[in-house]
Design a protein around this motif. Structure first.
Motif, PDB file in Angstrom:
ATOM      1  N   ARG A   1     -63.126 -32.340  24.599  1.00  0.00           N
ATOM      2  CA  ARG A   1     -62.781 -31.089  25.292  1.00  0.00           C
ATOM      3  C   ARG A   1     -62.773 -31.289  26.804  1.00  0.00           C
ATOM      4  O   ARG A   1     -61.897 -30.779  27.495  1.00  0.00           O
ATOM      5  CB  ARG A   1     -63.762 -29.991  24.911  1.00  0.00           C
ATOM      6  CG  ARG A   1     -63.550 -29.469  23.524  1.00  0.00           C
ATOM      7  CD  ARG A   1     -64.508 -28.350  23.224  1.00  0.00           C
ATOM      8  NE  ARG A   1     -64.392 -27.988  21.818  1.00  0.00           N
ATOM      9  CZ  ARG A   1     -65.389 -27.565  21.078  1.00  0.00           C
ATOM     10  NH1 ARG A   1     -66.587 -27.407  21.597  1.00  0.00           N
ATOM     11  NH2 ARG A   1     -65.193 -27.265  19.813  1.00  0.00           N
ATOM     12  N   ALA A   2     -63.757 -32.018  27.308  1.00  0.00           N
ATOM     13  CA  ALA A   2     -63.816 -32.293  28.747  1.00  0.00           C
ATOM     14  C   ALA A   2     -62.596 -33.109  29.180  1.00  0.00           C
ATOM     15  O   ALA A   2     -62.013 -32.854  30.238  1.00  0.00           O
ATOM     16  CB  ALA A   2     -65.108 -33.032  29.094  1.00  0.00           C
ATOM     17  N   LEU A   3     -62.201 -34.079  28.357  1.00  0.00           N
ATOM     18  CA  LEU A   3     -61.013 -34.881  28.660  1.00  0.00           C
ATOM     19  C   LEU A   3     -59.767 -34.004  28.726  1.00  0.00           C
ATOM     20  O   LEU A   3     -58.942 -34.143  29.626  1.00  0.00           O
ATOM     21  CB  LEU A   3     -60.801 -35.957  27.598  1.00  0.00           C
ATOM     22  CG  LEU A   3     -61.733 -37.152  27.641  1.00  0.00           C
ATOM     23  CD1 LEU A   3     -61.597 -37.977  26.373  1.00  0.00           C
ATOM     24  CD2 LEU A   3     -61.458 -38.003  28.862  1.00  0.00           C
ATOM     25  N   LYS A   4     -59.638 -33.087  27.774  1.00  0.00           N
ATOM     26  CA  LYS A   4     -58.479 -32.188  27.760  1.00  0.00           C
ATOM     27  C   LYS A   4     -58.452 -31.310  29.003  1.00  0.00           C
ATOM     28  O   LYS A   4     -57.398 -31.106  29.613  1.00  0.00           O
ATOM     29  CB  LYS A   4     -58.488 -31.314  26.508  1.00  0.00           C
ATOM     30  CG  LYS A   4     -57.989 -32.010  25.279  1.00  0.00           C
ATOM     31  CD  LYS A   4     -57.899 -31.014  24.137  1.00  0.00           C
ATOM     32  CE  LYS A   4     -57.137 -31.619  22.986  1.00  0.00           C
ATOM     33  NZ  LYS A   4     -56.935 -30.657  21.904  1.00  0.00           N
ATOM     34  N   ARG A   5     -59.627 -30.772  29.377  1.00  0.00           N
ATOM     35  CA  ARG A   5     -59.681 -29.916  30.572  1.00  0.00           C
ATOM     36  C   ARG A   5     -59.352 -30.725  31.824  1.00  0.00           C
ATOM     37  O   ARG A   5     -58.606 -30.270  32.689  1.00  0.00           O
ATOM     38  CB  ARG A   5     -61.055 -29.260  30.696  1.00  0.00           C
ATOM     39  CG  ARG A   5     -61.290 -28.160  29.677  1.00  0.00           C
ATOM     40  CD  ARG A   5     -62.552 -27.386  29.955  1.00  0.00           C
ATOM     41  NE  ARG A   5     -63.753 -28.215  30.003  1.00  0.00           N
ATOM     42  CZ  ARG A   5     -64.514 -28.502  28.956  1.00  0.00           C
ATOM     43  NH1 ARG A   5     -64.209 -28.027  27.755  1.00  0.00           N
ATOM     44  NH2 ARG A   5     -65.587 -29.241  29.094  1.00  0.00           N
ATOM     45  N   TYR A   6     -59.907 -31.937  31.919  1.00  0.00           N
ATOM     46  CA  TYR A   6     -59.634 -32.808  33.062  1.00  0.00           C
ATOM     47  C   TYR A   6     -58.144 -33.102  33.145  1.00  0.00           C
ATOM     48  O   TYR A   6     -57.511 -32.964  34.180  1.00  0.00           O
ATOM     49  CB  TYR A   6     -60.425 -34.112  32.917  1.00  0.00           C
ATOM     50  CG  TYR A   6     -60.064 -35.156  33.944  1.00  0.00           C
ATOM     51  CD1 TYR A   6     -60.672 -35.162  35.185  1.00  0.00           C
ATOM     52  CD2 TYR A   6     -59.116 -36.136  33.671  1.00  0.00           C
ATOM     53  CE1 TYR A   6     -60.340 -36.122  36.135  1.00  0.00           C
ATOM     54  CE2 TYR A   6     -58.782 -37.090  34.601  1.00  0.00           C
ATOM     55  CZ  TYR A   6     -59.399 -37.082  35.829  1.00  0.00           C
ATOM     56  OH  TYR A   6     -59.057 -38.039  36.756  1.00  0.00           O
ATOM     57  N   ARG A   7     -57.582 -33.492  32.016  1.00  0.00           N
ATOM     58  CA  ARG A   7     -56.176 -33.858  31.988  1.00  0.00           C
ATOM     59  C   ARG A   7     -55.263 -32.675  32.287  1.00  0.00           C
ATOM     60  O   ARG A   7     -54.275 -32.810  32.995  1.00  0.00           O
ATOM     61  CB  ARG A   7     -55.819 -34.438  30.628  1.00  0.00           C
ATOM     62  CG  ARG A   7     -54.454 -35.035  30.613  1.00  0.00           C
ATOM     63  CD  ARG A   7     -54.267 -35.843  29.359  1.00  0.00           C
ATOM     64  NE  ARG A   7     -52.921 -36.341  29.334  1.00  0.00           N
ATOM     65  CZ  ARG A   7     -51.866 -35.616  29.003  1.00  0.00           C
ATOM     66  NH1 ARG A   7     -52.016 -34.373  28.657  1.00  0.00           N
ATOM     67  NH2 ARG A   7     -50.671 -36.149  29.019  1.00  0.00           N
ATOM     68  N   ALA A   8     -55.601 -31.516  31.762  1.00  0.00           N
ATOM     69  CA  ALA A   8     -54.786 -30.322  32.010  1.00  0.00           C
ATOM     70  C   ALA A   8     -54.742 -29.995  33.499  1.00  0.00           C
ATOM     71  O   ALA A   8     -53.714 -29.561  34.020  1.00  0.00           O
ATOM     72  CB  ALA A   8     -55.343 -29.141  31.229  1.00  0.00           C
ATOM     73  N   LYS A   9     -55.846 -30.224  34.171  1.00  0.00           N
ATOM     74  CA  LYS A   9     -55.899 -29.927  35.606  1.00  0.00           C
ATOM     75  C   LYS A   9     -55.225 -31.028  36.425  1.00  0.00           C
ATOM     76  O   LYS A   9     -54.587 -30.751  37.434  1.00  0.00           O
ATOM     77  CB  LYS A   9     -57.345 -29.755  36.051  1.00  0.00           C
ATOM     78  CG  LYS A   9     -57.476 -29.180  37.432  1.00  0.00           C
ATOM     79  CD  LYS A   9     -58.865 -28.682  37.684  1.00  0.00           C
ATOM     80  CE  LYS A   9     -58.882 -27.919  39.003  1.00  0.00           C
ATOM     81  NZ  LYS A   9     -60.154 -27.263  39.216  1.00  0.00           N
ATOM     82  N   GLN A  10     -55.345 -32.277  35.979  1.00  0.00           N
ATOM     83  CA  GLN A  10     -54.799 -33.411  36.730  1.00  0.00           C
ATOM     84  C   GLN A  10     -53.309 -33.608  36.494  1.00  0.00           C
ATOM     85  O   GLN A  10     -52.606 -34.071  37.380  1.00  0.00           O
ATOM     86  CB  GLN A  10     -55.541 -34.704  36.366  1.00  0.00           C
ATOM     87  CG  GLN A  10     -57.010 -34.679  36.693  1.00  0.00           C
ATOM     88  CD  GLN A  10     -57.288 -34.441  38.160  1.00  0.00           C
ATOM     89  OE1 GLN A  10     -56.645 -35.013  39.026  1.00  0.00           O
ATOM     90  NE2 GLN A  10     -58.248 -33.590  38.444  1.00  0.00           N
ATOM     91  N   ALA A  11     -52.829 -33.284  35.288  1.00  0.00           N
ATOM     92  CA  ALA A  11     -51.419 -33.510  34.950  1.00  0.00           C
ATOM     93  C   ALA A  11     -50.905 -32.374  34.081  1.00  0.00           C
ATOM     94  O   ALA A  11     -50.590 -32.568  32.916  1.00  0.00           O
ATOM     95  CB  ALA A  11     -51.263 -34.847  34.231  1.00  0.00           C
ATOM     96  N   PRO A  12     -50.823 -31.158  34.624  1.00  0.00           N
ATOM     97  CA  PRO A  12     -50.377 -30.027  33.809  1.00  0.00           C
ATOM     98  C   PRO A  12     -48.962 -30.237  33.277  1.00  0.00           C
ATOM     99  O   PRO A  12     -48.106 -30.767  33.962  1.00  0.00           O
ATOM    100  CB  PRO A  12     -50.438 -28.842  34.760  1.00  0.00           C
ATOM    101  CG  PRO A  12     -50.487 -29.424  36.124  1.00  0.00           C
ATOM    102  CD  PRO A  12     -51.049 -30.800  35.996  1.00  0.00           C
ATOM    103  N   GLY A  13     -48.759 -29.847  32.015  1.00  0.00           N
ATOM    104  CA  GLY A  13     -47.447 -29.956  31.404  1.00  0.00           C
ATOM    105  C   GLY A  13     -47.123 -31.328  30.844  1.00  0.00           C
ATOM    106  O   GLY A  13     -46.072 -31.524  30.254  1.00  0.00           O
ATOM    107  N   ALA A  14     -48.020 -32.294  30.987  1.00  0.00           N
ATOM    108  CA  ALA A  14     -47.766 -33.640  30.471  1.00  0.00           C
ATOM    109  C   ALA A  14     -47.988 -33.672  28.964  1.00  0.00           C
ATOM    110  O   ALA A  14     -48.681 -32.837  28.404  1.00  0.00           O
ATOM    111  CB  ALA A  14     -48.681 -34.649  31.153  1.00  0.00           C
ATOM    112  N   SER A  15     -47.416 -34.656  28.318  1.00  0.00           N
ATOM    113  CA  SER A  15     -47.549 -34.844  26.877  1.00  0.00           C
ATOM    114  C   SER A  15     -49.003 -35.107  26.504  1.00  0.00           C
ATOM    115  O   SER A  15     -49.754 -35.677  27.276  1.00  0.00           O
ATOM    116  CB  SER A  15     -46.682 -36.030  26.460  1.00  0.00           C
ATOM    117  OG  SER A  15     -47.057 -36.503  25.201  1.00  0.00           O
ATOM    118  N   GLU A  16     -49.387 -34.734  25.283  1.00  0.00           N
ATOM    119  CA  GLU A  16     -50.751 -34.962  24.808  1.00  0.00           C
ATOM    120  C   GLU A  16     -50.996 -36.415  24.384  1.00  0.00           C
ATOM    121  O   GLU A  16     -52.115 -36.836  24.278  1.00  0.00           O
ATOM    122  CB  GLU A  16     -51.055 -34.043  23.618  1.00  0.00           C
ATOM    123  CG  GLU A  16     -51.274 -32.611  24.013  1.00  0.00           C
ATOM    124  CD  GLU A  16     -52.506 -32.410  24.883  1.00  0.00           C
ATOM    125  OE1 GLU A  16     -53.550 -33.003  24.593  1.00  0.00           O
ATOM    126  OE2 GLU A  16     -52.407 -31.665  25.860  1.00  0.00           O
TER     127      GLU A  16
END
Length: 68
Positions: free
Chosen positions: A29-44
């Motif tokens: 979950r922390a990885l997802k939140r970090y990634r969403a903030k760092q690269a919004p709209g990027a592929s999962e």
């Protein structure tokens, strides 16, 4: 490596939980939140590997597409 990732995510305020070296639900979950903030709209796809590379640098482990 995972423990260091958890430590870094916690320091950045992403609550990866206890720094136990286990890539569990809270760390994901922390990885997802970090990634969403760092690269919004990027592929999962490739989330863990990319975040590890960004957070830990070139020494991060590489995971297969099935997460292993």
């Amino acid at each position: 490596m995972i423990r260091t990732l958890q430590e870094n995510l916690n320091k950045l305020g992403y609550d990866a939980g206890r720094e136990d070296g286990i890539l569990g639900t809270q760390t994901h979950r922390a990885l997802k939140r970090y990634r969403a903030k760092q690269a919004p709209g990027a592929s999962e796809s490739g989330t863990i590997e990319r975040v590890l590379q960004e957070t830990l640098g070139n020494d991060a482990p590489h995971f297969r597409s099935d997460g292993c």
